[in-house]
Design a protein around this motif. Structure first.
Motif, PDB file in Angstrom:
ATOM      1  N   MET A 214      22.167  35.566  45.763  1.00  0.00           N
ATOM      2  CA  MET A 214      22.532  35.879  44.372  1.00  0.00           C
ATOM      3  C   MET A 214      23.305  37.197  44.322  1.00  0.00           C
ATOM      4  SD  MET A 214      21.614  38.082  41.730  1.00  0.00           S
ATOM      5  CE  MET A 214      19.912  38.574  42.014  1.00  0.00           C
ATOM      6  N   PHE A 215      22.863  38.210  45.065  1.00  0.00           N
ATOM      7  CA  PHE A 215      23.597  39.479  45.097  1.00  0.00           C
ATOM      8  C   PHE A 215      25.076  39.227  45.414  1.00  0.00           C
ATOM      9  CE2 PHE A 215      19.715  42.161  46.730  1.00  0.00           C
ATOM     10  CZ  PHE A 215      19.085  41.984  45.517  1.00  0.00           C
ATOM     11  N   TYR A 216      25.308  38.323  46.361  1.00  0.00           N
ATOM     12  CA  TYR A 216      26.653  38.110  46.904  1.00  0.00           C
ATOM     13  C   TYR A 216      27.537  37.232  46.017  1.00  0.00           C
ATOM     14  CZ  TYR A 216      30.394  36.728  50.112  1.00  0.00           C
ATOM     15  OH  TYR A 216      31.632  36.490  50.686  1.00  0.00           O
ATOM     16  N   MET A 217      26.999  36.557  45.026  1.00  0.00           N
ATOM     17  CA  MET A 217      27.804  35.636  44.226  1.00  0.00           C
ATOM     18  C   MET A 217      29.042  36.304  43.635  1.00  0.00           C
ATOM     19  SD  MET A 217      24.842  33.323  42.417  1.00  0.00           S
ATOM     20  CE  MET A 217      25.886  32.072  41.708  1.00  0.00           C
ATOM     21  N   GLU A 218      28.890  37.533  43.153  1.00  0.00           N
ATOM     22  CA  GLU A 218      30.040  38.243  42.589  1.00  0.00           C
ATOM     23  C   GLU A 218      31.027  38.614  43.689  1.00  0.00           C
ATOM     24  OE1 GLU A 218      32.545  40.076  39.748  1.00  0.00           O
ATOM     25  OE2 GLU A 218      31.018  38.506  39.651  1.00  0.00           O
ATOM     26  N   GLY A 219      30.528  38.983  44.868  1.00  0.00           N
ATOM     27  CA  GLY A 219      31.409  39.273  45.999  1.00  0.00           C
ATOM     28  C   GLY A 219      32.170  38.035  46.442  1.00  0.00           C
ATOM     29  N   LYS A 220      31.474  36.914  46.446  1.00  0.00           N
ATOM     30  CA  LYS A 220      32.114  35.643  46.831  1.00  0.00           C
ATOM     31  C   LYS A 220      33.212  35.289  45.837  1.00  0.00           C
ATOM     32  CE  LYS A 220      30.831  31.010  48.390  1.00  0.00           C
ATOM     33  NZ  LYS A 220      29.719  30.061  48.567  1.00  0.00           N
ATOM     34  N   ARG A 221      32.935  35.519  44.553  1.00  0.00           N
ATOM     35  CA  ARG A 221      33.942  35.241  43.526  1.00  0.00           C
ATOM     36  C   ARG A 221      35.194  36.087  43.744  1.00  0.00           C
ATOM     37  NH1 ARG A 221      36.001  36.961  38.919  1.00  0.00           N
ATOM     38  NH2 ARG A 221      34.859  38.932  38.965  1.00  0.00           N
ATOM     39  N   GLN A 222      34.968  37.331  44.213  1.00  0.00           N
ATOM     40  CA  GLN A 222      36.090  38.239  44.469  1.00  0.00           C
ATOM     41  C   GLN A 222      36.689  38.059  45.871  1.00  0.00           C
ATOM     42  OE1 GLN A 222      35.186  42.359  43.502  1.00  0.00           O
ATOM     43  NE2 GLN A 222      33.855  41.765  41.817  1.00  0.00           N
ATOM     44  N   LYS A 223      36.130  37.074  46.618  1.00  0.00           N
ATOM     45  CA  LYS A 223      36.611  36.767  47.975  1.00  0.00           C
ATOM     46  C   LYS A 223      36.473  37.958  48.937  1.00  0.00           C
ATOM     47  CE  LYS A 223      39.798  33.062  46.658  1.00  0.00           C
ATOM     48  NZ  LYS A 223      39.267  32.891  45.285  1.00  0.00           N
ATOM     49  N   ILE A 224      35.360  38.682  48.775  1.00  0.00           N
ATOM     50  CA  ILE A 224      35.036  39.801  49.677  1.00  0.00           C
ATOM     51  C   ILE A 224      34.065  39.290  50.728  1.00  0.00           C
ATOM     52  CG2 ILE A 224      34.015  42.118  49.824  1.00  0.00           C
ATOM     53  CD1 ILE A 224      34.751  42.479  46.842  1.00  0.00           C
ATOM     54  N   PRO A 225      34.279  39.576  52.020  1.00  0.00           N
ATOM     55  CA  PRO A 225      33.357  39.118  53.064  1.00  0.00           C
ATOM     56  C   PRO A 225      31.926  39.591  52.794  1.00  0.00           C
ATOM     57  CG  PRO A 225      35.369  39.946  54.054  1.00  0.00           C
ATOM     58  CD  PRO A 225      35.445  40.285  52.600  1.00  0.00           C
TER      59      PRO A 225
END
Length: 367
Positions: A214-225
């Protein structure tokens, strides 16, 4: 255009301009006033309930008349914490706070033993060391009553929508939560969140990788590794250790029921009772250890969860109650041994082994 603040209105804590209205609604809430009457003035309440409620309302109206900001709410909480620590603990100690930067927002992920006290003790350490207090993640399962929502959002809590049903609704709720965490950290607001849903009733502190995903969902949306994004969150594991858990018997009873009857049905007000028990019960000594930020390279949530667990287990402060439960008597003085034996003697026979296992587990986790 919708502002960031309005974007998160459903889940975010109250702002300063919302404090006075929330306090007015609390004072007008009959369930809230009734709860205070029952827990604080039980004897008087039985003799004249409506009179006691009226007096409580008058007192709170006077007491909170000048509370118009989140900071002032926090000062009220701090006064309460000081009394609670004095009356229900043998002292609270901290380690690792010296490594925190007051100008940085941290994502504190901690083990979870007590619904209200875990984030409260984290906040007390930050507050007494002149650091900003955290925004607290709280499940909507604890907010069934309007007064509970008012209280939590006044005290910098934000809502985790655990009641979301169906994949699409859950995805939306967790995406919103992930974006809110990012938004808070970008504004240098630190966050407290438990390492998994629900308390570790068996004393075994384990991180749920789903939380980290869940923490990473926003990072994934921004295409950040994954690894880069996790480093940007300033993720700090926190280990909270209680010498005695006021809820140990209740937790053991729930585990016992699940094992023997196959299920455990919570009563309507059980979560509230657990909160009150955690606040008012004797805890002995308490230690809160702040770990190092997770700056390594992690390929996925499972790998990160294992690293968080290692840090939480390594920093967990073992009290005599833990050592004695694990059969380690060397170095434990007679007073601590007698105190532990007295505590365990109060536990019902059928639950004793479970309570002992609960206290012993952190010793096993340290290896």
């Amino acid at each position: 255009m919708v502002s960031d603040t309005d974007l998160f209105k459903e889940i975010r804590p109250y702002r300063d301009d919302e404090v006075a209205g929330a306090i007015a609604r609390l004072i007008a809430d009959d369930e809230f006033i009734g709860a205070i009457a029952r827990y604080r003035y039980a004897g008087l309440s039985r003799m004249g309930g409506s009179l006691v409620k009226g007096l409580i309302r008058l007192y709170l109206t006077w007491r909170w008349r000048r509370v118009t900001s989140v900071h002032q709410v926090q000062l009220e909480v701090a006064r309460f914490m000081e009394k609670m620590i004095s009356g229900t603990t043998s002292g609270v100690t901290y380690s690792g706070l010296e490594h925190l930067n007051p100008d940085t927002g941290y994502l504190f992920i901690s083990n979870h033993r007590d619904i209200a006290m875990d984030p409260a003790f984290v906040n007390w350490g930050l507050y007494t060391h002149q650091l900003h207090t955290v925004r607290i993640a709280i499940g909507d399962n604890l907010l069934r009553k309007p007064c509970a929502t008012e209280l939590m959002k006044l005290n910098k809590s934000f809502i985790v929508k655990r009641s979301a049903k169906g994949p699409r609704e859950m995805m939306k709720a967790f995406s919103e939560l992930s974006a809110y965490l990012r938004h808070s950290l970008d504004e240098q607001h630190s966050i407290w969140i438990a390492q998994k849903e629900g308390r570790a009733k068996d004393g075994d502190d384990k991180t749920d990788p789903a939380i980290l995903k869940m923490f990473y969902m926003e990072g994934k949306r921004q295409k950040i590794p994954f690894s880069d994004y996790i480093r940007s969150l300033n993720l700090v594991p926190v280990s909270i250790s209680y010498e005695y858990d006021p809820g140990d018997v209740a937790k053991a009873r729930e585990l016992h029921a699940k094992d023997t009857a196959g299920a455990y049905e919570k009563s309507e007000f059980e979560d509230i009772q657990s909160i009150v028990q955690g606040i008012t019960g004797q805890k002995g000594r308490v230690h809160v250890a702040f770990g190092q930020p997770m700056t390594g390279d992690f390929d996925n949530a499972d790998e990160l969860a294992q690293a968080v667990d290692r840090e939480i287990h390594a920093n967990y402060h073992l009290f005599p109650s833990n050592l004695l439960a694990a059969g380690q008597v060397e170095g434990v003085d007679d007073n601590a041994r007698r105190e532990f034996e007295h505590h365990i003697s109060q536990v019902p026979d059928e639950l004793r082994d479970r309570v002992l296992a609960m206290y012993a587990q952190p010793v096993l986790n340290k290896g």
